[in-house]
Design an enzyme around this catalytic site. Sequence first.
Site, PDB file in Angstrom:
ATOM      1  N   HIS A   1       0.808  -1.229   0.000  1.00 39.73           N
ATOM      2  CA  HIS A   1       0.000   0.000   0.000  1.00 39.73           C
ATOM      3  C   HIS A   1       0.842   1.280   0.000  1.00 39.73           C
ATOM      4  CE1 HIS A   1      -3.862  -2.035   0.450  1.00 39.73           C
ATOM      5  NE2 HIS A   1      -3.242  -2.871   1.239  1.00 39.73           N
TER       6      HIS A   1
ATOM      7  N   ASP B   1      -0.696  -5.153   5.968  1.00 38.35           N
ATOM      8  CA  ASP B   1      -1.678  -6.020   5.331  1.00 38.35           C
ATOM      9  C   ASP B   1      -1.424  -6.156   3.841  1.00 38.35           C
ATOM     10  OD1 ASP B   1      -2.236  -3.259   5.116  1.00 38.35           O
ATOM     11  OD2 ASP B   1      -4.222  -3.726   4.317  1.00 38.35           O
ATOM     12  N   GLU B   2      -1.991  -7.206   3.280  1.00 35.82           N
ATOM     13  CA  GLU B   2      -2.091  -7.386   1.826  1.00 35.82           C
ATOM     14  C   GLU B   2      -0.790  -7.088   1.076  1.00 35.82           C
ATOM     15  OE1 GLU B   2      -6.710  -6.492   0.871  1.00 35.82           O
ATOM     16  OE2 GLU B   2      -5.478  -4.709   1.076  1.00 35.82           O
ATOM     17  N   VAL B   3       0.285  -7.678   1.510  1.00 35.78           N
ATOM     18  CA  VAL B   3       1.544  -7.469   0.786  1.00 35.78           C
ATOM     19  C   VAL B   3       1.546  -8.387  -0.438  1.00 35.78           C
ATOM     20  CG1 VAL B   3       4.046  -7.516   0.960  1.00 35.78           C
ATOM     21  CG2 VAL B   3       2.670  -6.923   2.958  1.00 35.78           C
TER      22      VAL B   3
END
Length: 541
Positions: free
Chosen positions: A280, A344-346
């Site tokens: 992100h 998160d969400e790497v």
Amino acid sequence: MWTIPFIAFWVLFFVTVEGYVVNPGPLVVATRGEVWPKPQSQNSSENYFILRPKQFQFKVNDASCEILENAFERYWKILQENSVPESVKAYASRTRAWLQDVSFLGYIDELNVTLRGRCEDNEFPSNDVVEEYTLQIAKGNFELSATTIWGVLRGLETFSQLSYYSKDEEYLRVNATIIVDYPRFKYRGLLLDTSRHFIPLNLVKLTLDAMSYNKLNVFHWHIVDDQSFPYVSRTFPELSEQGAYNPHTHVYNPDDVQTVIEYGRQRGIRVLPEFDTPGHTRSWGVSHPELLSPCYVDDHGRIYETGNYGPIDPTRNETYPFIQKLFAEVREVFQDKFIHLGGDEVEFECWENNPTIERFMQKNNITTYEELESYYIKKVIDMVDDIGFDSIVWEEVFVNGVQTPNNTIIHVWRDNWMDTMYAVTKAGKNAILSACWYLDHLETGGDWEKYYLCEPYNYGGSAAQNKLIIGGEACMWGETINEYNVIPRVWPRASAVAERLWSSSFVFDSIEAAKRLEEQTCRMNRRGITAQPPNGPGFCE
Ligand SMILES: *[C@@H]1O[C@H](CO)[C@@H](O)[C@H](O)[C@H]1NC(C)=O
Ligand SMILES: *[C@@H]1O[C@H](CO)[C@@H](O)[C@H](O)[C@H]1NC(C)=O
Ligand SMILES: *[C@@H]1O[C@H](CO)[C@@H](O)[C@H](O)[C@H]1NC(C)=O
Ligand SMILES: *[C@@H]1O[C@H](CO)[C@@H](O)[C@H](O)[C@H]1NC(C)=O
Ligand SMILES: *[C@@H]1O[C@H](CO)[C@@H](O)[C@H](O)[C@H]1NC(C)=O
Ligand SMILES: *[C@@H]1O[C@H](CO)[C@@H](O)[C@H](O)[C@H]1NC(C)=O
């Protein structure tokens, strides 16, 4: 022409959603003078006092302070605006019917406010905040007392909600009531994402107003993300100069940030900044491409340096001093003990096939990308710890096995949250819940109910595990939210979460709650919050 399936749809719709009979009037009739979120303990009577807004004043016993005086001013104004419409007044002042009413106990012209603890003007609410208060509206005794200034603020909100106008009266009524109140959870948050769309300062402030009307106390400011970097850094001004949607109009400069922090403090709301890494972060790379990992695989699976970028490159030594400097600034700017580090969400695609990253992993005996991510996030957690922050991370950090310090809080957000919550608390970690409170998950009708009925303790943990859940957060992600719809989309849907987190776990009846939420929504509307209708057909007086 009405086709058969079309008619069938509406018949089914009215049978299932509305019932067979549609009556004139609102679907859910609003209560009058009920409190949202529902107090822990309240005894109220049918007897009432009359509050004449112009004559009314707050009276403080002992020392006062700025935060208290400001709150008096805000709530005094709210009482004025809460007033009865002129047309009703004109009629009612001729009749003065209540004077003959046996339930009428007299006038309430002042509320005694007792702050038993200290009130210092540089105080900020914290993770250990105490917000309990007692409110007594009885003959000869109108008193609000609390041990902390934050408790006084919550009590003032409750007091303002007790007053209502009764159709044919010139003034407001307040029923005789005794309330002893405190929150079930200390951490009751709302996340606002100001990266996917920029949310102007006045709407951030309005959001804080609405939070205080619902006794929420943590503003989780998801301030930057892939799409834009509106935070103006003094250390690295190029981040917003190049990474904001517009460096002049779509940024929060240092003054704006201080405004938000102070505005929150005045309302007993913490401002928790999130600088999400290592994923992100695409907007960081506009001015600092060297921070990000170059991608080596394209959409067709061909391997070459594509010119695209992925997450922050954890293998470059220069990455860490950069993050260190930025977070040291963030430490100076924000007051809260906590920083949200994301995690998160790497996306691992850009780490795959990257020769520098592969070499680094071999050299350091790192065999999976989860481990590589852990290597990064562990360094960052330790770094902010040195700077003086405690950290909050999204659940992936825990799931991927990072050894976090005891004071790191795990933020549970993904679908199978019960298993994750069980594992997190079993491991002795503090947790906050958001999984069932994503406000971007829209449904038609009164979809607040699904948020309302989500119980944080329903994951099968022990009492000792439950103690580790310090609260939760409603999350308003910004993909389809901007200044035009943020307020009605968040409110009153986040109000459902606010009651779940404040009130006793026994308060679980959504049919009863619907009536109070109808009133709470109209109350917010009167106070300038453009909350959407909660339940269906209806109106506000
Ligand atoms: C307040 O009193 C009125 C009657 O005076 C009653 O109808 C109403 O239910 C009471 N409200 C509460 C919250 O007790
Ligand atoms: C307010 O408190 C003072 C001091 O305790 C007391 O004398 C007074 O009667 C109280 N007033 C009301 C309206 O409760
Ligand atoms: C309300 O009444 C019940 C029963 O009489 C009592 O147990 C409770 O403590 C009272 N609550 C308050 C806030 O006075
Ligand atoms: C990065 O830092 C490590 C440890 O300080 C050192 O061993 C390594 O040589 C450095 N790498 C580069 C490319 O400077
Ligand atoms: C590499 O890591 C594995 C498992 O984490 C371990 O068994 C092994 O001994 C390590 N090798 C070296 C050279 O450190
Ligand atoms: C962290 O928590 C664990 C488990 O509760 C405990 O054994 C350990 O002593 C704690 N460490 C610190 C530094 O407090």
